[in-house]
Design a protein around this motif. Structure first.
Motif, PDB file in Angstrom:
ATOM      1  N   ARG A   1       0.830  -1.193   0.000  1.00 54.59           N
ATOM      2  CA  ARG A   1       0.000   0.000   0.000  1.00 54.59           C
ATOM      3  C   ARG A   1       0.864   1.243   0.000  1.00 54.59           C
ATOM      4  NH1 ARG A   1      -4.520  -1.753   4.384  1.00 54.59           N
ATOM      5  NH2 ARG A   1      -5.702  -3.072   2.993  1.00 54.59           N
ATOM      6  N   THR A   2       0.302   2.307  -0.501  1.00 58.61           N
ATOM      7  CA  THR A   2       0.973   3.600  -0.498  1.00 58.61           C
ATOM      8  C   THR A   2       0.219   4.521   0.435  1.00 58.61           C
ATOM      9  OG1 THR A   2       1.680   3.290  -2.780  1.00 58.61           O
ATOM     10  CG2 THR A   2       1.696   5.539  -1.937  1.00 58.61           C
ATOM     11  N   LYS A   3       0.971   5.230   1.265  1.00 57.11           N
ATOM     12  CA  LYS A   3       0.333   6.139   2.218  1.00 57.11           C
ATOM     13  C   LYS A   3       1.107   7.448   2.273  1.00 57.11           C
ATOM     14  CE  LYS A   3      -1.943   7.091   6.233  1.00 57.11           C
ATOM     15  NZ  LYS A   3      -3.350   7.511   6.174  1.00 57.11           N
ATOM     16  N   VAL A   4       0.378   8.543   2.171  1.00 43.23           N
ATOM     17  CA  VAL A   4       0.991   9.856   2.349  1.00 43.23           C
ATOM     18  C   VAL A   4       0.732  10.278   3.787  1.00 43.23           C
ATOM     19  CG1 VAL A   4       0.981  12.282   1.651  1.00 43.23           C
ATOM     20  CG2 VAL A   4       0.710  10.490  -0.078  1.00 43.23           C
ATOM     21  N   LEU A   5       1.811  10.459   4.554  1.00 42.39           N
ATOM     22  CA  LEU A   5       1.678  10.813   5.965  1.00 42.39           C
ATOM     23  C   LEU A   5       1.299  12.278   6.097  1.00 42.39           C
ATOM     24  CD1 LEU A   5       4.864   9.033   7.388  1.00 42.39           C
ATOM     25  CD2 LEU A   5       2.541   8.127   7.247  1.00 42.39           C
ATOM     26  N   THR A   6       0.272  12.538   6.897  1.00 38.88           N
ATOM     27  CA  THR A   6      -0.110  13.931   7.127  1.00 38.88           C
ATOM     28  C   THR A   6       0.853  14.555   8.134  1.00 38.88           C
ATOM     29  OG1 THR A   6      -1.658  13.139   8.797  1.00 38.88           O
ATOM     30  CG2 THR A   6      -2.563  13.610   6.625  1.00 38.88           C
ATOM     31  N   ASN A   7       1.160  15.813   7.944  1.00 37.44           N
ATOM     32  CA  ASN A   7       2.092  16.506   8.827  1.00 37.44           C
ATOM     33  C   ASN A   7       1.366  17.062  10.042  1.00 37.44           C
ATOM     34  OD1 ASN A   7       4.210  16.048   7.036  1.00 37.44           O
ATOM     35  ND2 ASN A   7       3.711  17.888   5.864  1.00 37.44           N
ATOM     36  N   ARG A   8       2.126  17.202  11.138  1.00 37.52           N
ATOM     37  CA  ARG A   8       1.541  17.773  12.351  1.00 37.52           C
ATOM     38  C   ARG A   8       1.278  19.262  12.160  1.00 37.52           C
ATOM     39  NH1 ARG A   8       5.201  14.235  14.486  1.00 37.52           N
ATOM     40  NH2 ARG A   8       4.284  12.447  15.507  1.00 37.52           N
ATOM     41  N   SER A   9       2.216  19.925  11.547  1.00 39.65           N
ATOM     42  CA  SER A   9       2.025  21.351  11.278  1.00 39.65           C
ATOM     43  C   SER A   9       2.065  21.562   9.774  1.00 39.65           C
ATOM     44  CB  SER A   9       3.106  22.186  11.960  1.00 39.65           C
ATOM     45  OG  SER A   9       4.358  21.912  11.375  1.00 39.65           O
TER      46      SER A   9
ATOM     47  N   PHE B   1       6.329  -4.024   7.064  1.00 43.57           N
ATOM     48  CA  PHE B   1       7.415  -3.040   7.103  1.00 43.57           C
ATOM     49  C   PHE B   1       7.344  -2.165   5.856  1.00 43.57           C
ATOM     50  CE2 PHE B   1       9.170  -6.697   4.888  1.00 43.57           C
ATOM     51  CZ  PHE B   1       9.834  -6.134   3.811  1.00 43.57           C
ATOM     52  N   PRO B   2       7.802  -0.917   5.979  1.00 43.20           N
ATOM     53  CA  PRO B   2       7.841  -0.045   4.810  1.00 43.20           C
ATOM     54  C   PRO B   2       9.049  -0.388   3.945  1.00 43.20           C
ATOM     55  CG  PRO B   2       8.425   1.181   6.804  1.00 43.20           C
ATOM     56  CD  PRO B   2       8.245  -0.242   7.210  1.00 43.20           C
TER      57      PRO B   2
ATOM     58  N   ARG C   1       6.777  14.576   8.583  1.00 48.58           N
ATOM     59  CA  ARG C   1       6.575  13.533   9.579  1.00 48.58           C
ATOM     60  C   ARG C   1       7.424  12.315   9.260  1.00 48.58           C
ATOM     61  NH1 ARG C   1       0.820  10.907  10.677  1.00 48.58           N
ATOM     62  NH2 ARG C   1       1.476   9.377  12.208  1.00 48.58           N
ATOM     63  N   LYS C   2       8.024  11.738  10.295  1.00 46.56           N
ATOM     64  CA  LYS C   2       8.804  10.514  10.126  1.00 46.56           C
ATOM     65  C   LYS C   2       7.859   9.315  10.030  1.00 46.56           C
ATOM     66  CE  LYS C   2      13.122  11.896  12.307  1.00 46.56           C
ATOM     67  NZ  LYS C   2      12.807  13.338  12.472  1.00 46.56           N
ATOM     68  N   THR C   3       8.381   8.212   9.522  1.00 43.78           N
ATOM     69  CA  THR C   3       7.580   6.992   9.415  1.00 43.78           C
ATOM     70  C   THR C   3       7.248   6.482  10.820  1.00 43.78           C
ATOM     71  OG1 THR C   3       8.773   6.437   7.398  1.00 43.78           O
ATOM     72  CG2 THR C   3       7.492   4.673   8.432  1.00 43.78           C
ATOM     73  N   PRO C   4       5.973   6.386  11.177  1.00 46.70           N
ATOM     74  CA  PRO C   4       5.596   5.920  12.523  1.00 46.70           C
ATOM     75  C   PRO C   4       6.042   4.478  12.747  1.00 46.70           C
ATOM     76  CG  PRO C   4       3.732   6.926  11.392  1.00 46.70           C
ATOM     77  CD  PRO C   4       4.809   6.715  10.367  1.00 46.70           C
ATOM     78  N   ILE C   5       6.386   4.176  13.993  1.00 48.44           N
ATOM     79  CA  ILE C   5       6.883   2.861  14.368  1.00 48.44           C
ATOM     80  C   ILE C   5       5.842   1.771  14.054  1.00 48.44           C
ATOM     81  CG2 ILE C   5       6.077   2.964  16.793  1.00 48.44           C
ATOM     82  CD1 ILE C   5       9.596   1.794  15.864  1.00 48.44           C
ATOM     83  N   GLY C   6       4.579   2.148  14.028  1.00 46.38           N
ATOM     84  CA  GLY C   6       3.511   1.188  13.776  1.00 46.38           C
ATOM     85  C   GLY C   6       3.615   0.495  12.428  1.00 46.38           C
ATOM     86  N   TYR C   7       4.310   1.130  11.484  1.00 42.36           N
ATOM     87  CA  TYR C   7       4.464   0.518  10.167  1.00 42.36           C
ATOM     88  C   TYR C   7       5.478  -0.617  10.168  1.00 42.36           C
ATOM     89  CZ  TYR C   7       1.410   3.950   8.104  1.00 42.36           C
ATOM     90  OH  TYR C   7       0.309   4.697   7.800  1.00 42.36           O
ATOM     91  N   PHE C   8       6.151  -0.814  11.318  1.00 42.14           N
ATOM     92  CA  PHE C   8       7.093  -1.931  11.465  1.00 42.14           C
ATOM     93  C   PHE C   8       6.494  -3.044  12.319  1.00 42.14           C
ATOM     94  CE2 PHE C   8       9.644   1.802  10.551  1.00 42.14           C
ATOM     95  CZ  PHE C   8      10.565   1.340   9.635  1.00 42.14           C
TER      96      PHE C   8
END
Ligand SMILES: [Zn+2]
Length: 113
Positions: free
Chosen positions: A11-19, A52-53, A88-95
């Protein structure tokens, strides 16, 4: 696009930024401060669990003309100017899958001892 029958895949995911702060002006439509940068990741999954990404890159999207630029198309000086706080960095949940496999291997090793 949503495929409920696919139990394994990528899957492809674009991470939303916090700011949200613009990173520059759009070269294509000329709109000032309309470019936004995101991290796009591609990851393997089994059912709903990310394993894993396997790919991560910075992409830039113009809010006005929706022009999308991949990392290879972004000027090096623009990439350098991007703040790591903004992207945003890759969240740990993707591992998750990788960690579960690691735990399983550790459990087998410990059980073997
Ligand atoms: Zn534009």
């Amino acid at each position: 696009m949503h495929h409920t029958m696919i139990i394994f895949g990528a899957r492809t995911k674009v991470l939303t930024n916090r700011s949200q702060s613009a990173v520059g002006d759009c070269d294509y439509c000329g709109t000032a401060q309309s470019l936004f940068a995101y991290r796009q990741i591609k990851y393997f999954h089994i059912f709903w669990i990310p394993i894993f990404p396997y790919s991560a890159q910075i992409i830039m999207i113009c809010n006005h003309c929706k022009k999308l630029s991949y990392q290879s198309e972004i000027k090096p000086q623009t990439l350098q100017s991007l703040s790591s706080r903004t992207i945003r960095k890759t969240p740990i949940g993707y591992f998750t899958g990788l960690m579960l496999i690691g735990l399983l291997v550790a459990a087998i090793v410990i059980a073997g001892i």
